[in-house]
Scaffold this active site. Structure first.
Site, PDB file in Angstrom:
ATOM      1  CD  GLU A 193      35.854  10.822  45.920  1.00  0.00           C
ATOM      2  OE1 GLU A 193      36.353   9.690  46.019  1.00  0.00           O
ATOM      3  OE2 GLU A 193      36.048  11.574  44.967  1.00  0.00           O
ATOM      4  CD  GLU A 244      41.368  10.337  45.929  1.00  0.00           C
ATOM      5  OE1 GLU A 244      41.999   9.565  45.201  1.00  0.00           O
ATOM      6  OE2 GLU A 244      40.488   9.970  46.718  1.00  0.00           O
TER       7      GLU A 244
HETATM    8  C1  GAL Z   1      38.521   8.087  44.542  1.00  0.00           C
HETATM    9  C2  GAL Z   1      38.155   8.875  43.317  1.00  0.00           C
HETATM   10  C3  GAL Z   1      36.754   8.642  42.866  1.00  0.00           C
HETATM   11  C4  GAL Z   1      36.293   7.211  42.988  1.00  0.00           C
HETATM   12  C5  GAL Z   1      36.704   6.585  44.310  1.00  0.00           C
HETATM   13  C6  GAL Z   1      36.427   5.113  44.442  1.00  0.00           C
HETATM   14  O1  GAL Z   1      39.895   7.970  44.633  1.00  0.00           O
HETATM   15  O2  GAL Z   1      38.292  10.245  43.577  1.00  0.00           O
HETATM   16  O3  GAL Z   1      36.641   9.149  41.576  1.00  0.00           O
HETATM   17  O4  GAL Z   1      36.624   6.471  41.906  1.00  0.00           O
HETATM   18  O5  GAL Z   1      38.067   6.783  44.530  1.00  0.00           O
HETATM   19  O6  GAL Z   1      37.433   4.350  43.898  1.00  0.00           O
END
Ligand code: GAL
Length: 461
Positions: free
Chosen positions: A371, A181
């Protein structure tokens, strides 16, 4: 009363299991070095910007620090067993740059190198496919002292790090994610000051964006050159941006926010240069780079896959008081729509639309949801964490992903965020995203009901 449509929706969801996605679909979990490893000062590791940022008062909820986190550095074998027990076959983790190169450049730390060899070997022995993220937000502190992502030296520093990792691990690791990201760490860390290194303003943000866009592509080229048969991706955060009303001001505000949140890094990667959005002087400086052919070319890379990370859509309205963007969010709680403990709107249809939208760009070969997950106020009661809201979230989002797949999107993997509760950046340990509950005092792990739900879901494959 449950309507016909709701009943249909529910029964449709219940029928889904991993098998619905086909035998080659990848199911995994993702973690990150700074959020899980702890062991911040052992075996020669240097400090990262999260170690130093978290020492500043008021930056992290509850004054939390990532010094111990989930103790993954010492407990990785146990955690990998849990990944296996839940039935996942992919394990995504990141490499801590300051473990490998404590000063960011220069000398390589053998013990740091050895740790990731052990971790990778353990994955392979258990039959877990490693997906390695090169940069998940934890820049070595020494590099930040020289400007970090705002410095024109960033490309040189990153090249060194990626080269060392590719040469060391390239024989055993084929799946590489260059950046996690870039929009997340450049905006929160170099514009809003909410994440490490806590810098603010356009003077920091714009060079950080440009260096990240260059490193994203250059990292891809390095891995391609050094790792045989590599499968190379990078990840993008994405959030559908919905105007609060159909007034022109709100629609334009949504367009500006969209250019920033969803287009800023994928478009250069696809070779289109930075997004062009009318009435958006904010990005003008970046547009200058579009005019220089060499930058458009250098920011482009033919990724084998892109990782999409979607958590929530946002609703925005025009707001003259917000500098540059002239837009502000109307929170889910204000709009009284379902949301997680982070205040993030739960909206699986929006997830489906975003997957489809990135696919329709053209030029994307494959999408992996790298994710997705949710934080809720979990409680451990008599050894049980009954997180039905999280189960419901996963069911809805996975069903939406299947709809996108059936619409023709080449989406081939889903990595849940995350394995255990962990250090959630500026939220410290307050936000729990894990499938496994972590007692931070004892480091005891307890599989939440959502973890068991996932196991059953995967077992039916
Ligand atoms: C994403 C990030 C993760 C995790 C997730 C939840 O943006 O890549 O490391 O923290 O959000 O907030």
């Amino acid at each position: 009363m449950v309507t016909f449509v709701q009943t249909f929706h529910l029964s449709y969801q219940q029928k889904i299991n991993a098998r619905s996605f086909g035998p080659d679909f990848l199911w995994g979990v993702a973690i990150a070095a700074a959020q899980n490893e702890g062991a911040y000062n052992v075996d020669g590791r240097g400090l990262s910007i999260w170690d130093t940022f978290s020492r500043r008062s008021g930056k992290i909820k509850g004054g939390a620090k990532p010094t111990e986190a989930c103790d993954f550095y010492y407990r990785y074998k146990d955690d990998l067993m849990l990944v296996k027990a839940l039935g996942f076959t992919v394990f995504r983790f990141s490499i801590s740059w300051s473990r490998i190169l404590p000063e960011g450049m220069g000398r390589v730390n053998k013990e740091g190198i050895a740790f990731y060899h052990k971790l990778i070997d353990e994955c392979l022995q258990l039959g877990l496919v490693p997906y390695v993220t090169l940069y998940h937000w934890d820049l070595p502190h020494e590099l930040q002292k020289n400007g970090g992502w705002t410095s024109h030296q960033m490309l040189k520093w990153f090249t060194r790090f990626v080269t060392v990792c590719s040469e060391e691990y390239g024989n055993n690791v084929k799946n590489w994610i260059i950046l996690n990201e870039p929009m997340g760490f450049t905006s929160l860390g170099y514009m809003l000051g909410m994440h490490a290194p806590g810098k603010t303003g356009l003077g920091n943000f714009l060079p950080a964006v440009h260096n990240a866009a260059l490193c994203q592509a250059e990292g891809g080229r390095i891995v391609r050159a050094l790792v045989g048969k590599a499968n190379i991706g990078t990840t993008f955060s994405c959030s559908e941006v919905i105007p609060y009303t159909q007034k022109e001001d709100d629609i334009l505000a949504a367009k500006r926010a969209d250019a920033l949140l969803n287009r800023l890094f994928i478009e250069p990667a696809l070779g289109r240069g930075y997004p062009q959005e009318e009435n958006f002087p904010f990005l003008e400086k970046l547009h200058l780079y579009n005019k220089a052919w060499k930058y458009t070319e250098r920011m482009k890379f033919n990724f084998d896959f892109i990782g999409l990370q979607n958590y929530f859509p946002i609703t925005v309205k025009y707001n003259a008081l917000i500098p540059y963007l002239h837009a502000s969010e109307v929170k889910a709680a204000t709009r009284k729509v379902p949301h997680t403990a982070m205040g993030w709107e739960i909206n699986a249809d929006s997830f489906q639309r975003m997957i489809k939208r990135f696919w329709l760009y053209g030029g994307v070969k494959e999408i992996i949801v790298s994710e997705n997950g949710a934080a809720f106020k979990d409680e451990l009661v008599n050894g049980v964490v009954d997180d039905t809201q999280r189960i419901d979230y996963f069911q809805q989002y996975i069903a939406a992903m299947l709809r996108a797949k059936k619409e023709g999107v080449n989406v081939n993997g889903y990595l849940a965020w995350t394995l255990t509760d962990n250090f959630e950046w500026s939220e410290g340990y307050a936000a729990r995203f894990g499938l496994i509950y972590l007692d931070y005092k004892t480091q005891l792990r307890t599989i939440k009901n959502s973890g068991y739900w996932f196991r059953d879901f995967l077992r039916q494959a």
